[in-house]
Every structure is written in C-alpha cells, then in structure tokens.
Design an enzyme around this catalytic site. Structure first.
Site, PDB file in Angstrom:
ATOM      1  N   GLY A  69       0.817  -1.209   0.000  1.00 56.61           N
ATOM      2  CA  GLY A  69       0.000   0.000   0.000  1.00 56.61           C
ATOM      3  C   GLY A  69       0.852   1.259   0.000  1.00 56.61           C
ATOM      4  O   GLY A  69       0.601   2.208  -0.750  1.00 56.61           O
ATOM      5  N   THR A  70       1.861   1.281   0.855  1.00 57.25           N
ATOM      6  CA  THR A  70       2.733   2.456   0.972  1.00 57.25           C
ATOM      7  C   THR A  70       4.135   2.221   0.431  1.00 57.25           C
ATOM      8  O   THR A  70       4.886   3.181   0.258  1.00 57.25           O
ATOM      9  CB  THR A  70       2.897   2.829   2.457  1.00 57.25           C
ATOM     10  OG1 THR A  70       3.474   1.695   3.133  1.00 57.25           O
ATOM     11  CG2 THR A  70       1.567   3.197   3.100  1.00 57.25           C
ATOM     12  N   GLY A  71       4.501   0.987   0.268  1.00 58.84           N
ATOM     13  CA  GLY A  71       5.894   0.632  -0.068  1.00 58.84           C
ATOM     14  C   GLY A  71       6.765   0.509   1.170  1.00 58.84           C
ATOM     15  O   GLY A  71       7.882  -0.011   1.102  1.00 58.84           O
ATOM     16  N   GLY A  73       6.095  -1.013   4.454  1.00 55.26           N
ATOM     17  CA  GLY A  73       6.175  -2.299   5.151  1.00 55.26           C
ATOM     18  C   GLY A  73       6.978  -3.326   4.367  1.00 55.26           C
ATOM     19  O   GLY A  73       7.837  -4.028   4.929  1.00 55.26           O
ATOM     20  N   HIS A 101      23.609   6.205  -6.101  1.00 57.43           N
ATOM     21  CA  HIS A 101      24.329   6.330  -4.830  1.00 57.43           C
ATOM     22  C   HIS A 101      24.255   5.089  -3.947  1.00 57.43           C
ATOM     23  O   HIS A 101      25.193   4.798  -3.220  1.00 57.43           O
ATOM     24  CB  HIS A 101      23.795   7.530  -4.038  1.00 57.43           C
ATOM     25  CG  HIS A 101      24.126   8.846  -4.667  1.00 57.43           C
ATOM     26  ND1 HIS A 101      23.933  10.054  -4.023  1.00 57.43           N
ATOM     27  CD2 HIS A 101      24.638   9.161  -5.881  1.00 57.43           C
ATOM     28  CE1 HIS A 101      24.317  11.040  -4.814  1.00 57.43           C
ATOM     29  NE2 HIS A 101      24.736  10.529  -5.953  1.00 57.43           N
ATOM     30  N   ARG A 135      33.037   7.169  -4.815  1.00 57.96           N
ATOM     31  CA  ARG A 135      32.930   7.443  -3.375  1.00 57.96           C
ATOM     32  C   ARG A 135      31.799   6.661  -2.708  1.00 57.96           C
ATOM     33  O   ARG A 135      31.768   6.536  -1.478  1.00 57.96           O
ATOM     34  CB  ARG A 135      32.758   8.942  -3.133  1.00 57.96           C
ATOM     35  CG  ARG A 135      31.410   9.499  -3.540  1.00 57.96           C
ATOM     36  CD  ARG A 135      31.374  11.019  -3.441  1.00 57.96           C
ATOM     37  NE  ARG A 135      30.041  11.580  -3.545  1.00 57.96           N
ATOM     38  CZ  ARG A 135      29.409  11.805  -4.696  1.00 57.96           C
ATOM     39  NH1 ARG A 135      29.973  11.489  -5.844  1.00 57.96           N
ATOM     40  NH2 ARG A 135      28.209  12.344  -4.709  1.00 57.96           N
TER      41      ARG A 135
HETATM   42  C1  RB5 Z   1      -2.130  -3.354   3.813  1.00 58.94           C
HETATM   43  O1  RB5 Z   1      -3.370  -2.876   4.253  1.00 58.94           O
HETATM   44  C2  RB5 Z   1      -1.054  -2.325   4.076  1.00 58.94           C
HETATM   45  O2  RB5 Z   1      -0.845  -2.179   5.454  1.00 58.94           O
HETATM   46  C3  RB5 Z   1       0.217  -2.715   3.377  1.00 58.94           C
HETATM   47  O3  RB5 Z   1      -0.028  -2.857   2.015  1.00 58.94           O
HETATM   48  C4  RB5 Z   1       1.380  -1.741   3.456  1.00 58.94           C
HETATM   49  O4  RB5 Z   1       0.986  -0.455   3.105  1.00 58.94           O
HETATM   50  C5  RB5 Z   1       2.179  -1.766   4.695  1.00 58.94           C
HETATM   51  O5  RB5 Z   1       3.201  -1.072   4.839  1.00 58.94           O
END
Ligand code: RB5
Length: 144
Positions: A69-71, A73, A101, A135
């Site tokens: 969802g966010t990348g 986790g 880098h 570097r």
């Molecule tokens: C799933 O609901 C969500 O928590 C997962 O995809 C992710 O965003 C977690 O970091």
C-alpha cells in the site's frame, strides 16, 4: 541476448499495480518473474518480501520490484535480508539517486500513494540507471 529476469511481488494492496508493472517490464524487454500475490485477497506483505529476497539469493534474478500500500512495510521486510538494498521511491529523482548512490537492487512502490504514470516512470529510471561507484562503493559495502 537473453532477457534479464526481474523478480516482482506484492501484497493485496499492490496487486493491481504489480499487474501493470509486469506489462511495463515486458514492454521494456525484461522477463518478469511474478512471485505473487495472485489476487486482491488479504495477505501479509513480509511473506512476499521474503519470497523476493529468496529469489535474489538463489540467483533467479539480480533485481526486483516490490509493491504494497505504501511501499514502507514491504521495504522494511525486504531490508532484513542483508543482500537486499530496497528503496521506497515516490518520484523519479529518488529512483535515479538510489541507483546512482545506493546501488539499490529492489524498488519499492506504494500503490495507495503513487500514481500509475509516476510508478512506471520510476520503474524505467530504476532499471536503466547504473550505480555510480566511486565514493559510494565503500558506503554501500558497509551496508552488507
Ligand atoms: C495493507 O493494508 C497495508 O498495510 C500494506 O499494504 C502496506 O501499506 C504496509 O506497509
């Protein structure tokens, strides 16, 4: 010349974007290795990060793409493996700099945060930018 295999995996939140990115990989001349998930049914993102890390360790691919969802986790889970350098990216400049880098070998995208066009652009830049070395060599070596 054989096509380079790119491992790709997601949780349920990233399932749709993963499908789009797979098409993009094919259009770019890569061979996607899809490690799941296989549907939009709820799963746990660490399991798919672990699958992709395993594929890299086994030499099935040198580089990979992870989507949740966010990348966030899925990148946390991937970075628990010492051979993985996973970077969460929301823009093309980050995609370029993490190759130049950090020699990142896994691109992480957040399907709920990053639009399709930006995600595709990030993928292209990530896969076509070489590590700068110099570097950065010593610093990256200290990560492993
Ligand atoms: C799933 O609901 C969500 O928590 C997962 O995809 C992710 O965003 C977690 O970091």
């Amino acid at each position: 010349m054989p096509k380079e295999t790119i491992a790709i995996a997601s949780d349920h939140a990233g399932f749709e974007l993963k499908a789009q990115l797979k098409q993009e990989l094919v259009a770019m001349g890569f061979e996607p290795l899809d490690l799941g998930t296989e549907s939009a049914s709820s799963v746990d993102y660490p399991d798919f990060a672990d699958r992709l890390a395993g594929a890299l360790k086994d030499g099935k691919a040198k580089r990979g793409v992870l989507v949740c969802g966010t990348g966030i986790g899925i990148s946390m889970a991937a970075n628990r493996h010492r051979h993985v350098r996973a970077a969460v990216v929301h823009d093309v400049t980050s995609a370029r700099l993490t190759r130049l880098h950090n020699n990142a070998n896994v691109l992480c995208l957040g399907a709920r945060l990053t639009g399709m066009d930006v995600a595709k652009d990030c993928l292209k830049v990530f896969l076509t930018t070489d590590f700068e070395g110099g570097r950065h060599e010593n610093r990256v070596a200290k990560l492993g």
